[in-house]
Enzyme design. Structure first.
Site, PDB file in Angstrom:
ATOM      1  N   GLY A   1       0.780  -1.235   0.000  1.00  0.00           N
ATOM      2  CA  GLY A   1       0.000   0.000   0.000  1.00  0.00           C
ATOM      3  C   GLY A   1       0.806   1.277   0.000  1.00  0.00           C
ATOM      4  O   GLY A   1       0.342   2.309   0.481  1.00  0.00           O
TER       5      GLY A   1
ATOM      6  N   ARG B   1     -15.959 -15.362  -9.449  1.00  0.00           N
ATOM      7  CA  ARG B   1     -15.633 -13.946  -9.557  1.00  0.00           C
ATOM      8  C   ARG B   1     -16.854 -13.062  -9.280  1.00  0.00           C
ATOM      9  O   ARG B   1     -16.750 -12.046  -8.596  1.00  0.00           O
ATOM     10  CB  ARG B   1     -15.056 -13.666 -10.954  1.00  0.00           C
ATOM     11  CG  ARG B   1     -14.170 -12.441 -11.047  1.00  0.00           C
ATOM     12  CD  ARG B   1     -13.548 -12.307 -12.431  1.00  0.00           C
ATOM     13  NE  ARG B   1     -12.465 -13.251 -12.667  1.00  0.00           N
ATOM     14  CZ  ARG B   1     -11.196 -13.000 -12.334  1.00  0.00           C
ATOM     15  NH1 ARG B   1     -10.892 -11.870 -11.724  1.00  0.00           N
ATOM     16  NH2 ARG B   1     -10.252 -13.871 -12.596  1.00  0.00           N
TER      17      ARG B   1
ATOM     18  N   MET C   1      -4.518  -6.258  -7.021  1.00  0.00           N
ATOM     19  CA  MET C   1      -4.057  -7.271  -7.968  1.00  0.00           C
ATOM     20  C   MET C   1      -5.142  -8.218  -8.455  1.00  0.00           C
ATOM     21  O   MET C   1      -4.852  -9.317  -8.909  1.00  0.00           O
ATOM     22  CB  MET C   1      -2.882  -8.060  -7.365  1.00  0.00           C
ATOM     23  CG  MET C   1      -1.712  -7.187  -6.928  1.00  0.00           C
ATOM     24  SD  MET C   1      -1.150  -6.055  -8.216  1.00  0.00           S
ATOM     25  CE  MET C   1      -0.107  -7.157  -9.165  1.00  0.00           C
ATOM     26  N   ARG C   2      -6.403  -7.833  -8.325  1.00  0.00           N
ATOM     27  CA  ARG C   2      -7.475  -8.673  -8.870  1.00  0.00           C
ATOM     28  C   ARG C   2      -7.986  -8.065 -10.172  1.00  0.00           C
ATOM     29  O   ARG C   2      -8.185  -6.841 -10.255  1.00  0.00           O
ATOM     30  CB  ARG C   2      -8.645  -8.799  -7.879  1.00  0.00           C
ATOM     31  CG  ARG C   2      -8.266  -9.326  -6.513  1.00  0.00           C
ATOM     32  CD  ARG C   2      -7.596 -10.677  -6.559  1.00  0.00           C
ATOM     33  NE  ARG C   2      -8.471 -11.737  -7.068  1.00  0.00           N
ATOM     34  CZ  ARG C   2      -8.038 -12.957  -7.381  1.00  0.00           C
ATOM     35  NH1 ARG C   2      -6.754 -13.250  -7.283  1.00  0.00           N
ATOM     36  NH2 ARG C   2      -8.864 -13.879  -7.812  1.00  0.00           N
TER      37      ARG C   2
ATOM     38  N   ASN D   1      -6.642   3.835 -11.778  1.00  0.00           N
ATOM     39  CA  ASN D   1      -5.641   2.814 -11.508  1.00  0.00           C
ATOM     40  C   ASN D   1      -4.269   3.358 -11.864  1.00  0.00           C
ATOM     41  O   ASN D   1      -4.128   4.187 -12.753  1.00  0.00           O
ATOM     42  CB  ASN D   1      -5.916   1.548 -12.343  1.00  0.00           C
ATOM     43  CG  ASN D   1      -4.905   0.443 -12.066  1.00  0.00           C
ATOM     44  OD1 ASN D   1      -4.623   0.126 -10.911  1.00  0.00           O
ATOM     45  ND2 ASN D   1      -4.338  -0.111 -13.121  1.00  0.00           N
TER      46      ASN D   1
ATOM     47  N   HIS E   1      -0.585   2.041 -13.176  1.00  0.00           N
ATOM     48  CA  HIS E   1       0.043   0.895 -13.832  1.00  0.00           C
ATOM     49  C   HIS E   1       1.511   1.238 -14.061  1.00  0.00           C
ATOM     50  O   HIS E   1       1.819   2.332 -14.569  1.00  0.00           O
ATOM     51  CB  HIS E   1      -0.652   0.594 -15.168  1.00  0.00           C
ATOM     52  CG  HIS E   1      -0.061  -0.568 -15.906  1.00  0.00           C
ATOM     53  ND1 HIS E   1      -0.298  -1.869 -15.539  1.00  0.00           N
ATOM     54  CD2 HIS E   1       0.777  -0.607 -16.979  1.00  0.00           C
ATOM     55  CE1 HIS E   1       0.373  -2.668 -16.366  1.00  0.00           C
ATOM     56  NE2 HIS E   1       1.024  -1.927 -17.252  1.00  0.00           N
TER      57      HIS E   1
ATOM     58  N   ASP F   1      -6.021  -2.199 -18.387  1.00  0.00           N
ATOM     59  CA  ASP F   1      -4.933  -1.200 -18.517  1.00  0.00           C
ATOM     60  C   ASP F   1      -5.125  -0.341 -19.762  1.00  0.00           C
ATOM     61  O   ASP F   1      -4.153   0.151 -20.342  1.00  0.00           O
ATOM     62  CB  ASP F   1      -3.565  -1.903 -18.591  1.00  0.00           C
ATOM     63  CG  ASP F   1      -3.284  -2.731 -17.347  1.00  0.00           C
ATOM     64  OD1 ASP F   1      -2.579  -3.753 -17.463  1.00  0.00           O
ATOM     65  OD2 ASP F   1      -3.807  -2.377 -16.266  1.00  0.00           O
TER      66      ASP F   1
HETATM   67  C1  GRF Z   1       3.306  -0.692  -7.674  1.00  0.00           C
HETATM   68  O1  GRF Z   1       4.433  -0.880  -8.496  1.00  0.00           O
HETATM   69  C2  GRF Z   1       2.128  -0.309  -8.546  1.00  0.00           C
HETATM   70  O2  GRF Z   1       2.518   0.315  -9.751  1.00  0.00           O
HETATM   71  C3  GRF Z   1       1.492  -1.622  -8.843  1.00  0.00           C
HETATM   72  O3  GRF Z   1       1.598  -2.339  -7.621  1.00  0.00           O
HETATM   73  C4  GRF Z   1       2.894  -2.043  -7.052  1.00  0.00           C
HETATM   74  C5  GRF Z   1       2.824  -2.047  -5.545  1.00  0.00           C
HETATM   75  O4  GRF Z   1       2.087  -0.939  -5.145  1.00  0.00           O
HETATM   76  N1  GRF Z   1       0.124  -1.439  -9.275  1.00  0.00           N
HETATM   77  P1  GRF Z   1       1.872  -0.557  -3.588  1.00  0.00           P
HETATM   78  O5  GRF Z   1       3.241  -0.386  -2.950  1.00  0.00           O
HETATM   79  O6  GRF Z   1       1.117  -1.700  -2.939  1.00  0.00           O
HETATM   80  O7  GRF Z   1       1.109   0.730  -3.655  1.00  0.00           O
END
Ligand code: GRF
Length: 198
Positions: free
Chosen positions: A13, A66, A91-92, A108, A110, A146
């Protein structure tokens, strides 16, 4: 009235922390919820330490269902009543049906200069492609993974001795500058793009 922001995370985070820290008294938005699909996400404790409400919608019990996971995710978000949702290391993959419920309100970040290198392992793929520059993009979330409208981008040079890990580490501070800058504009209905160079 400030815009209400919900932030979705899956891990440490660090982007969430940057977003929350930037939402000061003069900011047009305020953080109202940090939500993770991962009950062990380190970002949950960081959010709680900053006084932000947190909740977990664990995807694992749904085992590939889902729609079931997204129904619970949607309910948790409706309860927080956000004007803006920031995916920050979330990450989902979200389905078009879910996205349609929040389209226009969801951002988002990326870790690539989109539309280059959508998907995963962007740092490694940038190095393999021999890129001279790398970067990150904040975009509006649409059904195309994305692929939504670009709201801001940050660019860093690629160094000859870069590995995927140290390239990611050099990029992260730029993510922490870019995402808050884009959110501040987005919450002010300012659609001029943010462009940052290291
Ligand atoms: C980051 O590199 C972000 O670009 C990707 O997830 C990674 C970890 O992000 N989406 P965070 O440290 O959990 O914010």
């Amino acid at each position: 009235m400030k815009k209400r922001v919900a932030i979705l995370i899956s891990g440490g985070g660090s982007n969430m922390v940057a977003l929350v820290r930037d939402m000061d008294a003069g900011h047009p938005a305020e953080p109202v919820l940090v939500l993770s699909n991962n009950p062990d996400a380190g970002g949950l404790a960081k959010a709680a330490d900053m006084g932000i409400s947190t909740t977990v919608v664990d995807h694992r019990p749904f085992k590939g269902n889902r729609a079931g996971f997204e129904a619970e995710l949607h309910s948790a978000l409706v309860a927080a009543n956000p004007d803006i949702i920031c995916l920050a290391g979330f990450m989902r993959i979200l389905t078009p049906d879910f996205i349609a419920k929040w389209e226009g309100k969801m951002l988002n970040i990326h870790p690539s200069i989109l539309p280059l290198f959508t998907g995963l392992h962007t740092h490694q793929r940038s190095l393999e492609a021999g890129m001279a520059v790398h970067g990150c993009t904040v975009h509006s979330v649409t059904a195309e993974l994305d692929g939504g409208p670009i709201l801001g981008q940050a660019v860093i040079p690629v160094q000859s001795d870069d590995t995927p890990d140290n390239l990611a580490a050099r990029l992260l501070p730029m993510e922490h500058r870019l995402y808050p800058a884009v959110l501040r504009k987005f919450a002010s209905n300012d659609d001029t793009k943010v462009v940052l160079f290291s």
